[in-house]
Scaffold this active site. Structure first.
Site, PDB file in Angstrom:
ATOM      1  N   PHE A 116     -15.829  16.765 -15.543  1.00  0.00           N
ATOM      2  CA  PHE A 116     -14.567  16.070 -15.329  1.00  0.00           C
ATOM      3  C   PHE A 116     -14.379  15.096 -16.485  1.00  0.00           C
ATOM      4  CE2 PHE A 116     -11.449  15.444 -11.891  1.00  0.00           C
ATOM      5  CZ  PHE A 116     -11.651  16.604 -11.174  1.00  0.00           C
ATOM      6  N   ASP A 217       2.094  -0.145   1.607  1.00  0.00           N
ATOM      7  CA  ASP A 217       2.395  -1.079   2.707  1.00  0.00           C
ATOM      8  C   ASP A 217       1.360  -2.205   2.815  1.00  0.00           C
ATOM      9  OD1 ASP A 217       4.018   1.109   3.016  1.00  0.00           O
ATOM     10  OD2 ASP A 217       3.514   1.496   5.111  1.00  0.00           O
ATOM     11  N   GLN A 236      -2.314   4.449 -13.265  1.00  0.00           N
ATOM     12  CA  GLN A 236      -2.694   5.645 -14.023  1.00  0.00           C
ATOM     13  C   GLN A 236      -1.672   6.774 -13.938  1.00  0.00           C
ATOM     14  OE1 GLN A 236      -6.161   8.329 -12.613  1.00  0.00           O
ATOM     15  NE2 GLN A 236      -6.854   7.394 -14.504  1.00  0.00           N
ATOM     16  N   HIS A 238      -1.584  10.610 -14.472  1.00  0.00           N
ATOM     17  CA  HIS A 238      -2.464  11.776 -14.638  1.00  0.00           C
ATOM     18  C   HIS A 238      -1.780  12.712 -15.627  1.00  0.00           C
ATOM     19  CE1 HIS A 238      -4.727  15.381 -13.783  1.00  0.00           C
ATOM     20  NE2 HIS A 238      -5.536  14.720 -12.980  1.00  0.00           N
ATOM     21  N   LEU A 248       0.188  17.563  -8.493  1.00  0.00           N
ATOM     22  CA  LEU A 248      -0.992  17.458  -9.342  1.00  0.00           C
ATOM     23  C   LEU A 248      -1.661  18.804  -9.618  1.00  0.00           C
ATOM     24  CD1 LEU A 248      -2.701  15.094 -10.566  1.00  0.00           C
ATOM     25  CD2 LEU A 248      -4.366  15.706  -8.834  1.00  0.00           C
ATOM     26  N   THR A 250      -5.261  19.621 -10.808  1.00  0.00           N
ATOM     27  CA  THR A 250      -6.511  18.864 -10.957  1.00  0.00           C
ATOM     28  C   THR A 250      -7.112  18.981 -12.357  1.00  0.00           C
ATOM     29  OG1 THR A 250      -8.803  18.658 -10.224  1.00  0.00           O
ATOM     30  CG2 THR A 250      -7.819  20.807  -9.958  1.00  0.00           C
ATOM     31  N   GLU A 251      -7.791  17.869 -12.724  1.00  0.00           N
ATOM     32  CA  GLU A 251      -8.538  17.855 -13.972  1.00  0.00           C
ATOM     33  C   GLU A 251      -9.666  18.894 -13.932  1.00  0.00           C
ATOM     34  OE1 GLU A 251      -8.896  13.755 -15.176  1.00  0.00           O
ATOM     35  OE2 GLU A 251     -10.985  14.157 -15.613  1.00  0.00           O
ATOM     36  N   ARG A 282      -8.175   9.904 -18.782  1.00  0.00           N
ATOM     37  CA  ARG A 282      -6.786  10.271 -18.482  1.00  0.00           C
ATOM     38  C   ARG A 282      -5.750   9.511 -19.298  1.00  0.00           C
ATOM     39  NH1 ARG A 282      -7.498  10.905 -11.930  1.00  0.00           N
ATOM     40  NH2 ARG A 282      -8.629  12.864 -12.122  1.00  0.00           N
ATOM     41  N   HIS A 363      -0.017   8.523 -10.737  1.00  0.00           N
ATOM     42  CA  HIS A 363      -1.074   9.075  -9.904  1.00  0.00           C
ATOM     43  C   HIS A 363      -1.882   8.040  -9.125  1.00  0.00           C
ATOM     44  CE1 HIS A 363      -3.980  12.012  -8.667  1.00  0.00           C
ATOM     45  NE2 HIS A 363      -4.974  11.437  -9.314  1.00  0.00           N
ATOM     46  N   ARG A 405      -8.997   4.608 -14.262  1.00  0.00           N
ATOM     47  CA  ARG A 405     -10.021   5.223 -13.411  1.00  0.00           C
ATOM     48  C   ARG A 405     -10.420   6.602 -13.934  1.00  0.00           C
ATOM     49  NH1 ARG A 405      -9.948   9.115  -9.392  1.00  0.00           N
ATOM     50  NH2 ARG A 405      -7.697   9.150  -9.103  1.00  0.00           N
ATOM     51  N   SER A 410     -12.436   7.986  -7.473  1.00  0.00           N
ATOM     52  CA  SER A 410     -11.759   7.374  -6.332  1.00  0.00           C
ATOM     53  C   SER A 410     -12.428   7.814  -5.043  1.00  0.00           C
ATOM     54  CB  SER A 410     -10.280   7.733  -6.295  1.00  0.00           C
ATOM     55  OG  SER A 410      -9.744   7.270  -5.078  1.00  0.00           O
TER      56      SER A 410
HETATM   57  C1  LIG Z   1      -2.897  15.052  -5.376  1.00  0.00           C
HETATM   58  C2  LIG Z   1      -4.051  14.119  -5.519  1.00  0.00           C
HETATM   59  C3  LIG Z   1      -5.298  14.605  -5.892  1.00  0.00           C
HETATM   60  C4  LIG Z   1      -6.387  13.738  -6.044  1.00  0.00           C
HETATM   61  N1  LIG Z   1      -7.608  14.243  -6.406  1.00  0.00           N
HETATM   62  C5  LIG Z   1      -8.677  13.414  -6.486  1.00  0.00           C
HETATM   63  C6  LIG Z   1      -9.979  13.914  -6.774  1.00  0.00           C
HETATM   64  O1  LIG Z   1     -10.200  15.106  -6.934  1.00  0.00           O
HETATM   65  N2  LIG Z   1     -11.007  13.028  -6.860  1.00  0.00           N
HETATM   66  C7  LIG Z   1     -10.830  11.687  -6.678  1.00  0.00           C
HETATM   67  O2  LIG Z   1     -11.789  10.945  -6.762  1.00  0.00           O
HETATM   68  N3  LIG Z   1      -9.597  11.203  -6.386  1.00  0.00           N
HETATM   69  C8  LIG Z   1      -8.533  12.025  -6.270  1.00  0.00           C
HETATM   70  N4  LIG Z   1      -7.292  11.502  -5.961  1.00  0.00           N
HETATM   71  C9  LIG Z   1      -7.175  10.087  -5.600  1.00  0.00           C
HETATM   72  C10 LIG Z   1      -7.677   9.887  -4.176  1.00  0.00           C
HETATM   73  O3  LIG Z   1      -7.442  11.032  -3.412  1.00  0.00           O
HETATM   74  C11 LIG Z   1      -7.004   8.711  -3.482  1.00  0.00           C
HETATM   75  O4  LIG Z   1      -7.086   7.578  -4.300  1.00  0.00           O
HETATM   76  C12 LIG Z   1      -7.709   8.415  -2.161  1.00  0.00           C
HETATM   77  O5  LIG Z   1      -7.784   9.579  -1.382  1.00  0.00           O
HETATM   78  C13 LIG Z   1      -7.064   7.305  -1.379  1.00  0.00           C
HETATM   79  O6  LIG Z   1      -7.725   7.209  -0.143  1.00  0.00           O
HETATM   80  P1  LIG Z   1      -7.480   6.009   0.851  1.00  0.00           P
HETATM   81  O7  LIG Z   1      -8.420   6.197   1.981  1.00  0.00           O
HETATM   82  O8  LIG Z   1      -7.533   4.745   0.110  1.00  0.00           O
HETATM   83  O9  LIG Z   1      -5.967   6.208   1.319  1.00  0.00           O
HETATM   84  P2  LIG Z   1      -5.166   7.494   1.869  1.00  0.00           P
HETATM   85  O10 LIG Z   1      -5.999   8.690   1.992  1.00  0.00           O
HETATM   86  O11 LIG Z   1      -3.933   7.585   1.060  1.00  0.00           O
HETATM   87  O12 LIG Z   1      -4.809   7.040   3.325  1.00  0.00           O
HETATM   88  C14 LIG Z   1      -3.939   5.962   3.587  1.00  0.00           C
HETATM   89  C15 LIG Z   1      -3.888   5.762   5.083  1.00  0.00           C
HETATM   90  O13 LIG Z   1      -3.186   4.574   5.359  1.00  0.00           O
HETATM   91  C16 LIG Z   1      -2.282   4.788   6.414  1.00  0.00           C
HETATM   92  N5  LIG Z   1      -1.197   3.815   6.255  1.00  0.00           N
HETATM   93  C17 LIG Z   1      -0.516   3.487   5.140  1.00  0.00           C
HETATM   94  N6  LIG Z   1       0.391   2.537   5.408  1.00  0.00           N
HETATM   95  C18 LIG Z   1       0.271   2.254   6.706  1.00  0.00           C
HETATM   96  C19 LIG Z   1       0.934   1.368   7.597  1.00  0.00           C
HETATM   97  N7  LIG Z   1       1.917   0.563   7.181  1.00  0.00           N
HETATM   98  N8  LIG Z   1       0.566   1.357   8.889  1.00  0.00           N
HETATM   99  C20 LIG Z   1      -0.418   2.172   9.343  1.00  0.00           C
HETATM  100  N9  LIG Z   1      -1.067   3.030   8.557  1.00  0.00           N
HETATM  101  C21 LIG Z   1      -0.728   3.063   7.256  1.00  0.00           C
HETATM  102  C22 LIG Z   1      -1.869   6.225   6.279  1.00  0.00           C
HETATM  103  O14 LIG Z   1      -1.425   6.732   7.517  1.00  0.00           O
HETATM  104  C23 LIG Z   1      -3.171   6.869   5.837  1.00  0.00           C
HETATM  105  O15 LIG Z   1      -3.951   7.214   6.947  1.00  0.00           O
HETATM  106  C24 LIG Z   1      -6.204  12.361  -5.814  1.00  0.00           C
HETATM  107  C25 LIG Z   1      -4.966  11.883  -5.427  1.00  0.00           C
HETATM  108  C26 LIG Z   1      -3.891  12.739  -5.298  1.00  0.00           C
HETATM  109  C27 LIG Z   1      -2.551  12.165  -4.939  1.00  0.00           C
END
Ligand SMILES: Cc1cc2nc3c(=O)[nH]c(=O)nc-3n(C[C@H](O)[C@H](O)[C@H](O)COP(=O)(O)OP(=O)(O)OC[C@H]3O[C@@H](n4cnc5c(N)ncnc54)[C@H](O)[C@@H]3O)c2cc1C
Length: 599
Positions: A116, A217, A236, A238, A248, A250-251, A282, A363, A405, A410
């Site tokens: 990666f 939020d 960032q 991507h 996306l 993926t990388e 990135r 991203h 990042r 992440s």
């Molecule tokens: C398409 C894509 C591919 C990616 N691929 C990779 C990868 O291969 N490797 C890597 O390391 N990272 C990757 N990332 C980044 C990584 O996936 C995210 O940074 C990470 O999953 C975020 O996780 P989280 O638990 O912080 O939040 P999330 O998984 O985004 O979850 C947020 C949660 O908060 C809740 N929420 C939000 N606001 C409220 C509110 N007001 N009230 C109640 N609930 C709320 C939502 O319901 C949800 O459950 C990728 C991101 C994307 C978009």
């Protein structure tokens, strides 16, 4: 109005929230509140992998992982956090495996790993296989695994409840206010501690890889309640989003050998990062694409380039590099099934026979709610914790990713710091009593929601939103100038004024009023856009994802500091640049001292 009482409240059911819930629920009464059904969280969209120096395919060490993280972050990462991430990644990934996560395997049964961007062996020597993956559905598997474990551990879930405010009493945090999306009723959640794990805010920009729900939020709520937002200028882009759609790619595609090609058929990354080429970090690759496009070398003069993973092209470059490995069509089908599906479905392009049109896409937020290594939210330059408040995952800023990042870091961050925060929160709750709720804790937010529900001005939320997304894409994205950012700040302030005084929403009902929630989320996005643009305008240097035409160099003398942005009494943004970066590794080892980044 119903009041619920739980010792630990976790807002967000993504990877970070679920990992924290799993740990907190082992010793205290825990509830997760999520606006989405938990397995629909954006973590489920993560494709490429989770980084950990397991060394399953070649030698690897946590120390090298920490080095790459610090270098990739352009030396703004807190180095104690980078080392913690790299060291604990190994046990965290093995823990996921033991919880049942179906990783891809090597022929002898160990977790399979791939390359990666920015991940190297021996302090930048050559690309290393560090990304553990389950095909290109790694995040989906993490989320399913953790959700099942939380159910087994009897975590209580409030699904489709939207948290809209934080309750503070004196110095402590004592709960949150949420709306049940189904019937529009407000609920009070009284707790000993609250953890925010609400994910990112990519919807601030026009072209983004982020789901519709990623409206920041948690960041906006805490900001409005006195918590600063840290390093928000670093967002960032991507390099490889599907042209115009932002979805996306993926990388991992480049990790498997895919290359970027311009209109002249050149593999242009050879020019920008002669050493590791398409696998540079990135920020570097996104800028290269942008420069190629500006120089008229986008495909057919348009604003995109090609990402080519056809076996023919990949094998030609592998042979040129003197590598033994060759890939086949079947190999691509098993390693990148979802990517092939996306391209075939949305573009009518088949990546095993033709290249994919890509452009940089908004991203990931490196900044966020500042925390210490235990996930405790810290509110000033001296890192003073706010009792009872925690954050983890993308909404938080530990700060491990610094100014940029690395891919796969992440998911590692969610698991490592989600676990730490969950543990600490449980200990805190065991030693703390419930603090009484203040009088009428929901009064203020109830009034604001009523204002929105009755708003009958002339501007629809989507109109304000599109204008915000366009101006942020134009002026606060891959390249920035003072003039452009100033224009962005002014536009956002005008839009905030329209939001406050001339908004119109159509649905005045209570049941599943998505019109109302979208309007409320727009308020969050506007606050975040303003903080981002103001923080970016103030930072007069280029570092990581923050790249300025008018200040093209990194300036360690003046800017080796974190930005803290507070909400000022007049509703504007107040900046503080006094929080130093942790340099504890550099103090012991020359290699971790800031240097010019060469790839
Ligand atoms: C398409 C894509 C591919 C990616 N691929 C990779 C990868 O291969 N490797 C890597 O390391 N990272 C990757 N990332 C980044 C990584 O996936 C995210 O940074 C990470 O999953 C975020 O996780 P989280 O638990 O912080 O939040 P999330 O998984 O985004 O979850 C947020 C949660 O908060 C809740 N929420 C939000 N606001 C409220 C509110 N007001 N009230 C109640 N609930 C709320 C939502 O319901 C949800 O459950 C990728 C991101 C994307 C978009």
């Amino acid at each position: 109005m119903q009041t619920h009482q739980y010792e630990a409240i976790i807002v967000g059911g993504g990877g970070a929230g679920l990992m924290a819930a799993l740990y907190a629920s082992r010793s205290v009464k825990t509830a997760v509140i999520s606006k989405l059904y938990p397995t629909r969280s954006h973590t489920g969209a993560a494709q490429g992998g989770i980084g950990a120096a397991l060394g399953n395919l070649e030698e690897d060490r946590p120390e090298w992982h920490a080095f790459d993280t610090v270098k990739g972050g352009d030396y703004l990462s807190d180095q104690d956090a980078a080392l913690t991430l790299a060291e604990e990644a190994v046990s965290a990934v093995i823990e996921l495996e033991h919880l049942g996560l179906p990783f891809d395997r090597t022929p002898d049964g160990r977790i399979s790993q791939r390359r990666f961007g920015g991940h190297t062996s021996n302090f930048g020597d050559k690309p290393v296989r560090r990304a553990c993956h389950a095909a290109d559905r790694t995040g989906h598997m993490i989320l399913q695994t953790l959700y099942q474990q939380c159910i087994k551990n009897e975590v209580t879930f409030f699904d489709e409840f939207q948290v809209v405010d934080l309750i503070r009493s004196g110095d402590a945090v004592v709960g949150v206010i949420a709306v049940n999306i189904d019937d529009g009723e407000l609920h009070i959640f009284h707790s000993k501690a609250v953890l925010f794990a609400t994910g990112g805010w990519g919807r601030v920009w026009e072209i983004t890889s982020n789901a519709h729900s990623l409206t920041g939020d948690g960041n906006a709520i805490t900001y409005r309640r006195g918590v600063p937002m840290q390093d928000m200028e670093f967002f960032q882009f991507h390099p490889t989003g599907i042209y115009k759609m932002g979805i996306l790619i993926t990388e991992g595609v480049r990790g498997e050998g895919g290359v970027l090609i311009n209109d002249k058929g050149e593999r242009f990354m050879e020019k920008y990062a002669p050493h590791i080429k398409d696998l540079a970090s990135r920020d570097v690759v996104s800028r290269a694409i942008y420069l190629e496009i500006e120089a008229g070398r986008g495909i057919n003069g348009q604003r995109y380039v090609y990402l080519d993973v056809t076996p023919e092209t990949v094998n030609r470059y592998l042979a040129e590099a003197g590598e033994d490995r060759r890939i086949t069509r079947e190999y691509i089908e098993t390693k990148l099934p979802d990517i092939l599906d996306f391209c075939r479905t949305y573009l009518g392009v088949d990546p095993v026979t033709e290249p994919m049109p890509v452009q940089p896409t908004a991203h990931y937020g490196m900044g966020g709610i500042p925390t210490d290594l235990h996930g405790r939210v810290v509110v000033d330059a001296q890192r003073t914790p706010l009792p009872g408040l925690y954050a983890a995952g993308e909404c938080a800023c530990v700060s491990v990713h610094g100014a940029n990042r690395l891919g796969t870091n992440s998911l590692t961050d969610l698991i490592v710091f989600g676990r730490r925060a969950g543990k600490h929160m449980a200990e805190y709750c065991q030693g703390a009593d419930f603090v009484a709720l203040p009088e009428n804790p929901a009064g203020e937010i109830q009034e604001e929601l009523e204002r929105l529900r009755k708003a009958d001005g002339t501007r629809k939320p989507y109109q304000i939103r599109e204008e915000m997304r366009q101006v942020m894409m134009k002026h606060v994205s891959v390249f920035r100038t003072a003039e452009g950012m100033q224009e962005a700040v002014e536009t956002i302030r005008r839009l905030k004024d329209e939001y406050a005084n001339n908004l119109h929403i159509d649905d005045r009902g209570k049941r599943f009023n998505t019109d109302l929630f979208e309007a409320w989320e727009l308020g969050c996005l506007l606050d975040i856009a303003e903080v981002t643009a103001v923080s970016a305008l103030a930072r007069e240097e280029s570092r990581g994802a923050h790249s300025r035409d008018d200040f093209p160099k990194r300036n360690d003398e003046k800017w080796m500091v974190h930005t803290l942005a507070y909400r000022a009494a007049d509703g504007g943004v107040e900046l503080n640049h006094k929080k130093p970066v942790d340099m504890s590794l550099a103090e012991k080892d020359e290699k971790f001292k800031p240097k010019e980044r060469v790839y």
